[in-house]
Scaffold this motif. Structure first.
Motif, PDB file in Angstrom:
ATOM      1  N   GLY A 414       9.334  -4.291 -10.968  1.00 30.77           N
ATOM      2  CA  GLY A 414       9.731  -4.098  -9.578  1.00 30.77           C
ATOM      3  C   GLY A 414       8.846  -3.100  -8.870  1.00 30.77           C
ATOM      4  O   GLY A 414       8.430  -2.094  -9.441  1.00 30.77           O
ATOM      5  N   THR A 415       8.527  -3.382  -7.612  1.00 32.32           N
ATOM      6  CA  THR A 415       7.750  -2.471  -6.775  1.00 32.32           C
ATOM      7  C   THR A 415       8.038  -2.803  -5.313  1.00 32.32           C
ATOM      8  O   THR A 415       8.181  -3.967  -4.960  1.00 32.32           O
ATOM      9  CB  THR A 415       6.244  -2.578  -7.071  1.00 32.32           C
ATOM     10  N   PRO A 416       8.114  -1.777  -4.435  1.00 30.44           N
ATOM     11  CA  PRO A 416       8.489  -2.046  -3.043  1.00 30.44           C
ATOM     12  C   PRO A 416       7.323  -2.307  -2.095  1.00 30.44           C
ATOM     13  O   PRO A 416       7.529  -2.807  -0.994  1.00 30.44           O
ATOM     14  CB  PRO A 416       9.202  -0.758  -2.636  1.00 30.44           C
ATOM     15  N   PHE A 417       6.082  -1.965  -2.478  1.00 31.87           N
ATOM     16  CA  PHE A 417       4.998  -1.940  -1.498  1.00 31.87           C
ATOM     17  C   PHE A 417       4.671  -3.325  -0.954  1.00 31.87           C
ATOM     18  O   PHE A 417       4.924  -4.347  -1.582  1.00 31.87           O
ATOM     19  CB  PHE A 417       3.742  -1.311  -2.130  1.00 31.87           C
ATOM     20  N   GLY A 418       4.034  -3.329   0.224  1.00 31.11           N
ATOM     21  CA  GLY A 418       3.578  -4.573   0.823  1.00 31.11           C
ATOM     22  C   GLY A 418       2.176  -4.420   1.374  1.00 31.11           C
ATOM     23  O   GLY A 418       1.789  -3.345   1.833  1.00 31.11           O
ATOM     24  N   ALA A 419       1.409  -5.486   1.328  1.00 31.43           N
ATOM     25  CA  ALA A 419       0.060  -5.531   1.900  1.00 31.43           C
ATOM     26  C   ALA A 419       0.153  -5.876   3.380  1.00 31.43           C
ATOM     27  O   ALA A 419       1.241  -6.160   3.899  1.00 31.43           O
ATOM     28  CB  ALA A 419      -0.772  -6.568   1.151  1.00 31.43           C
ATOM     29  N   PRO A 420      -0.969  -5.880   4.114  1.00 33.02           N
ATOM     30  CA  PRO A 420      -0.932  -6.351   5.503  1.00 33.02           C
ATOM     31  C   PRO A 420      -0.468  -7.800   5.618  1.00 33.02           C
ATOM     32  O   PRO A 420       0.224  -8.165   6.569  1.00 33.02           O
ATOM     33  CB  PRO A 420      -2.384  -6.195   5.964  1.00 33.02           C
ATOM     34  N   ALA A 421      -0.835  -8.635   4.644  1.00 29.13           N
ATOM     35  CA  ALA A 421      -0.342 -10.020   4.607  1.00 29.13           C
ATOM     36  C   ALA A 421       1.045 -10.036   3.977  1.00 29.13           C
ATOM     37  O   ALA A 421       1.344  -9.207   3.099  1.00 29.13           O
ATOM     38  CB  ALA A 421      -1.291 -10.891   3.797  1.00 29.13           C
ATOM     39  N   PRO A 422       1.925 -10.928   4.402  1.00 25.34           N
ATOM     40  CA  PRO A 422       3.251 -11.025   3.788  1.00 25.34           C
ATOM     41  C   PRO A 422       3.137 -11.077   2.265  1.00 25.34           C
ATOM     42  O   PRO A 422       2.354 -11.857   1.724  1.00 25.34           O
ATOM     43  CB  PRO A 422       3.808 -12.330   4.362  1.00 25.34           C
ATOM     44  N   CYS A 474      10.788  -9.639   1.893  1.00 32.88           N
ATOM     45  CA  CYS A 474      11.481  -8.349   1.795  1.00 32.88           C
ATOM     46  C   CYS A 474      10.600  -7.213   2.312  1.00 32.88           C
ATOM     47  O   CYS A 474      11.092  -6.297   2.985  1.00 32.88           O
ATOM     48  CB  CYS A 474      11.903  -8.070   0.356  1.00 32.88           C
ATOM     49  N   THR A 475       9.304  -7.254   1.991  1.00 33.02           N
ATOM     50  CA  THR A 475       8.426  -6.180   2.454  1.00 33.02           C
ATOM     51  C   THR A 475       8.343  -6.158   3.983  1.00 33.02           C
ATOM     52  O   THR A 475       8.271  -5.087   4.592  1.00 33.02           O
ATOM     53  CB  THR A 475       7.006  -6.334   1.871  1.00 33.02           C
ATOM     54  N   GLU A 476       8.373  -7.325   4.595  1.00 33.13           N
ATOM     55  CA  GLU A 476       8.348  -7.371   6.059  1.00 33.13           C
ATOM     56  C   GLU A 476       9.652  -6.845   6.645  1.00 33.13           C
ATOM     57  O   GLU A 476       9.655  -6.097   7.636  1.00 33.13           O
ATOM     58  CB  GLU A 476       8.099  -8.800   6.531  1.00 33.13           C
ATOM     59  N   LYS A 477      10.774  -7.233   6.043  1.00 30.52           N
ATOM     60  CA  LYS A 477      12.065  -6.738   6.522  1.00 30.52           C
ATOM     61  C   LYS A 477      12.157  -5.220   6.396  1.00 30.52           C
ATOM     62  O   LYS A 477      12.752  -4.551   7.242  1.00 30.52           O
ATOM     63  CB  LYS A 477      13.204  -7.391   5.733  1.00 30.52           C
ATOM     64  N   ASN A 478      11.553  -4.690   5.321  1.00 31.77           N
ATOM     65  CA  ASN A 478      11.586  -3.241   5.095  1.00 31.77           C
ATOM     66  C   ASN A 478      10.484  -2.497   5.839  1.00 31.77           C
ATOM     67  O   ASN A 478      10.443  -1.264   5.818  1.00 31.77           O
ATOM     68  CB  ASN A 478      11.438  -2.956   3.592  1.00 31.77           C
ATOM     69  N   ASN A 479       9.587  -3.264   6.493  1.00 30.20           N
ATOM     70  CA  ASN A 479       8.428  -2.696   7.188  1.00 30.20           C
ATOM     71  C   ASN A 479       7.549  -1.900   6.229  1.00 30.20           C
ATOM     72  O   ASN A 479       7.051  -0.828   6.565  1.00 30.20           O
ATOM     73  CB  ASN A 479       8.854  -1.818   8.371  1.00 30.20           C
ATOM     74  N   PHE A 480       7.350  -2.439   5.023  1.00 34.78           N
ATOM     75  CA  PHE A 480       6.476  -1.821   4.029  1.00 34.78           C
ATOM     76  C   PHE A 480       5.124  -2.518   4.096  1.00 34.78           C
ATOM     77  O   PHE A 480       4.957  -3.643   3.620  1.00 34.78           O
ATOM     78  CB  PHE A 480       7.064  -1.969   2.618  1.00 34.78           C
ATOM     79  N   ARG A 481       4.129  -1.842   4.681  1.00 34.42           N
ATOM     80  CA  ARG A 481       2.783  -2.398   4.832  1.00 34.42           C
ATOM     81  C   ARG A 481       1.773  -1.268   4.694  1.00 34.42           C
ATOM     82  O   ARG A 481       1.894  -0.256   5.376  1.00 34.42           O
ATOM     83  CB  ARG A 481       2.583  -3.033   6.215  1.00 34.42           C
ATOM     84  N   GLU A 482       0.801  -1.426   3.823  1.00 36.20           N
ATOM     85  CA  GLU A 482      -0.221  -0.402   3.677  1.00 36.20           C
ATOM     86  C   GLU A 482      -1.476  -0.990   3.062  1.00 36.20           C
ATOM     87  O   GLU A 482      -1.463  -2.088   2.518  1.00 36.20           O
ATOM     88  CB  GLU A 482       0.299   0.763   2.834  1.00 36.20           C
ATOM     89  N   ILE A 483      -2.567  -0.208   3.166  1.00 39.70           N
ATOM     90  CA  ILE A 483      -3.826  -0.642   2.569  1.00 39.70           C
ATOM     91  C   ILE A 483      -4.378   0.471   1.688  1.00 39.70           C
ATOM     92  O   ILE A 483      -4.011   1.642   1.821  1.00 39.70           O
ATOM     93  CB  ILE A 483      -4.880  -1.035   3.629  1.00 39.70           C
ATOM     94  N   SER A 484      -5.260   0.084   0.782  1.00 44.22           N
ATOM     95  CA  SER A 484      -6.017   1.036  -0.018  1.00 44.22           C
ATOM     96  C   SER A 484      -7.398   0.449  -0.225  1.00 44.22           C
ATOM     97  O   SER A 484      -7.538  -0.740  -0.526  1.00 44.22           O
ATOM     98  CB  SER A 484      -5.331   1.287  -1.363  1.00 44.22           C
ATOM     99  N   ILE A 485      -8.420   1.284  -0.047  1.00 42.72           N
ATOM    100  CA  ILE A 485      -9.810   0.825  -0.071  1.00 42.72           C
ATOM    101  C   ILE A 485     -10.472   1.285  -1.366  1.00 42.72           C
ATOM    102  O   ILE A 485     -10.367   2.448  -1.755  1.00 42.72           O
ATOM    103  CB  ILE A 485     -10.582   1.353   1.151  1.00 42.72           C
ATOM    104  N   PHE A 486     -11.144   0.377  -2.035  1.00 45.72           N
ATOM    105  CA  PHE A 486     -11.832   0.662  -3.302  1.00 45.72           C
ATOM    106  C   PHE A 486     -12.976   1.630  -3.075  1.00 45.72           C
ATOM    107  O   PHE A 486     -13.794   1.446  -2.182  1.00 45.72           O
ATOM    108  CB  PHE A 486     -12.345  -0.666  -3.873  1.00 45.72           C
ATOM    109  N   LYS A 487     -13.055   2.699  -3.872  1.00 47.64           N
ATOM    110  CA  LYS A 487     -14.154   3.653  -3.778  1.00 47.64           C
ATOM    111  C   LYS A 487     -14.656   4.000  -5.161  1.00 47.64           C
ATOM    112  O   LYS A 487     -13.919   3.900  -6.156  1.00 47.64           O
ATOM    113  CB  LYS A 487     -13.742   4.913  -3.033  1.00 47.64           C
TER     114      LYS A 487
END
Length: 492
Positions: A414-422, A474-487
């Motif tokens: 289980g994990t709550p996070f969401g990407a910019p895409a659904p 669920c991520t959209e309903k929770n408004n969980f959206r984030e990004i992380s950039i490879f470095k």
């Protein structure tokens, strides 16, 4: 059924439920008792395994026994270890498998003026540098009144980069952010800069290439007196443009779906991942596209994928992608088999080979048509491999940048996070689905309870078409959206 033998040659089975010491077990003509307690998702020996010999699961070697293991004994990190090394050679043994026959399917999406297709009609604010994150967040908060009609939402994706980066890291940040600007789920985009960062707006525009002035607008905060007032004015214009788009019926062949796993357990490669594989084959049979990434989680199972490369050029590019990632590990003084994570181990995954053989199940049996570099767009219909790490946020962002309309994310923990895409969360077990209904969208644990993988794949295809037509995850309903950039390199 309490245990499952995935392949007839396997010398271990996987517990589908908690097994108590001395419990009698029957499978494939064998009858034996458990030597000790074995938790759900963990492995149990089907026959005696001598120290130094192979532990076999999925029909592949996933470990080497470090001590003698008796029939009915728990098999895990205390008595088995990886066989992986940094140096492997690969041969191309081309294999082709038939795809399922699927009747035509469609969804309700948005046709863009450039011919691309989106499944959401959102307004995105893309910061070029972390210094303007708070401004972007405030603009989103103060302009929610623009979300009306066919506009699905107003969002920003903050990050800490865009300045004080050199070389490859600078290029990857620029490439990732411009790829997000081009994403068709965004009906309109505001690119927000500060003015003194080393990712200058002129560099950003050069990387972006051509764009529609009605859809993409730019704001440098240091160039205006009141960036919030000017930003709000621009967002009004963008909303007027995006609001003109309406949903229309489109063929499933237009869909691009990313595939990802995280917080895996011992059931991931038995229920959720092969269910996604069945879905992938079905979408490709309809003319659609899927993307598989997480290169370090292919280590130990590469040949399963390499032999399905459509031709030798694709094979050579796939080998280069895997070897480049191994060199990345070695250059940092790390072994290639550091995975699995503590959570994976607690769920029953013993070695990286164990995890990888389960991970690649998401790719189904279709031919691999293309190998994509980090944050590069899908160019060919079918199954593509995308270069990227296993980290959940980094790889999900990578999939979005490659053009995935939505992401199928399998998980046993289980994990709550969401990407910019659904981001569709798929549970490997029913207990997780019932426990975390606010996180999990789709239950593949039913496969462990008797549902066939083909039926689960059909069910997932229908579910994806509903999400593509506007049903919220669920991520959209929770408004969980984030990004992380490879470095990879230094920060100045």
């Amino acid at each position: 059924m309490k245990i499952i033998q995935i392949d007839p040659v396997d010398n271990v089975a996987v517990a589908l439920t908690d097994i108590a010491k001395d419990e009698e077990l029957n499978i494939s003509g064998l009858s034996f008792r458990a030597v000790e307690d074995v938790a759900r998702g963990h492995k149990i020996a089907l026959r005696d395994i001598t120290s130094g010999t192979e532990v076999i699961k999925y029909g592949n070697t996933i470990a080497k026994a470090t001590s003698d293991i008796s029939q009915g004994q728990w098999v895990h990190t205390h008595n088995a270890r990886t066989n992986l090394s940094e140096n492997d050679e690969y041969t191309y043994d081309h294999k082709v498998f038939p795809l399922p026959k699927v009747s035509d399917k469609s969804f309700m999406g948005f046709k863009r003026t450039d011919g691309s297709v989106g499944i959401r009609n959102e307004i995105w604010i893309i910061p070029t540098v972390g210094c303007v994150n708070s401004i972007a967040t405030q603009l989103v908060r103060e302009n929610q009144h623009l979300v009306s009609g066919t506009i699905d939402g107003l969002y920003t994706f903050t990050h800490p980069f865009g300045c004080s980066q050199l070389g490859g890291d600078h290029e990857q940040t620029k490439k990732l952010l411009t790829s997000l600007v081009r994403h068709p789920n965004a009906g309109a985009v505001l690119v927000l800069g500060l003015g003194c960062e080393n990712l200058t707006m002129s560099q950003f525009k050069e990387q972006l290439g051509s764009w529609d002035d009605n859809r993409v607008k730019f704001l440098i905060c240091q160039d205006v007196k009141d960036e919030l007032e000017e930003g709000s004015r621009i967002l009004e214009e963008l909303a007027a443009y995006a609001g003109q788009f309406t949903r229309e019926e489109l063929p499933a062949s237009e869909l691009i779906v990313g595939m990802k796993c995280g917080g895996s357990d011992g059931l991931s490669g038995i229920t959720a991942n092969p269910t996604v594989g069945r879905f992938s084959d079905r979408l490709i049979a309809l003319g659609g596209s899927t993307i598989l990434t997480e290169v370090p989680e292919m280590f130990g199972a590469e040949s399963i994928l390499f032999n399905r490369c459509a031709d030798e050029t694709v094979f050579k590019n796939a080998v280069e992608m895997v070897n480049d990632f191994k060199k990345y590990f070695v250059s940092h003084g790390q072994v290639v088999y550091e995975n699995p994570s503590p959570g994976n181990k607690a769920g029953g995954i013993t070695t990286l080979e164990d995890k990888s053989c389960g991970c690649v199940q998401k790719g189904g049996c279709a031919q691999i048509v293309d190998i994509l570099s980090y944050a590069s767009p899908v160019k060919k219909k079918g199954l593509s491999l995308l270069s990227g790490p296993g980290n959940d946020l980094v790889s999900a962002t990578d999939l979005t940048a490659a053009g995935a309309h939505l992401i199928l994310f399998t998980t046993g923990r289980g994990t709550p996070f969401g990407a910019p895409a659904p981001t569709v969360k798929i549970s490997t077990n029913t207990a997780l689905y019932e426990k975390k209904r606010s996180w999990i969208d789709f239950n593949a644990g039913t496969v462990a309870e008797g549902e066939s993988l083909d039926d689960a794949g059909d069910r997932l295809l229908d579910f994806v078409l509903k999400i593509a037509s506007g049903e919220k995850t669920c991520t959209e309903k929770n408004n969980f959206r984030e990004i992380s950039i490879f470095k990879d390199g230094v920060v100045l």
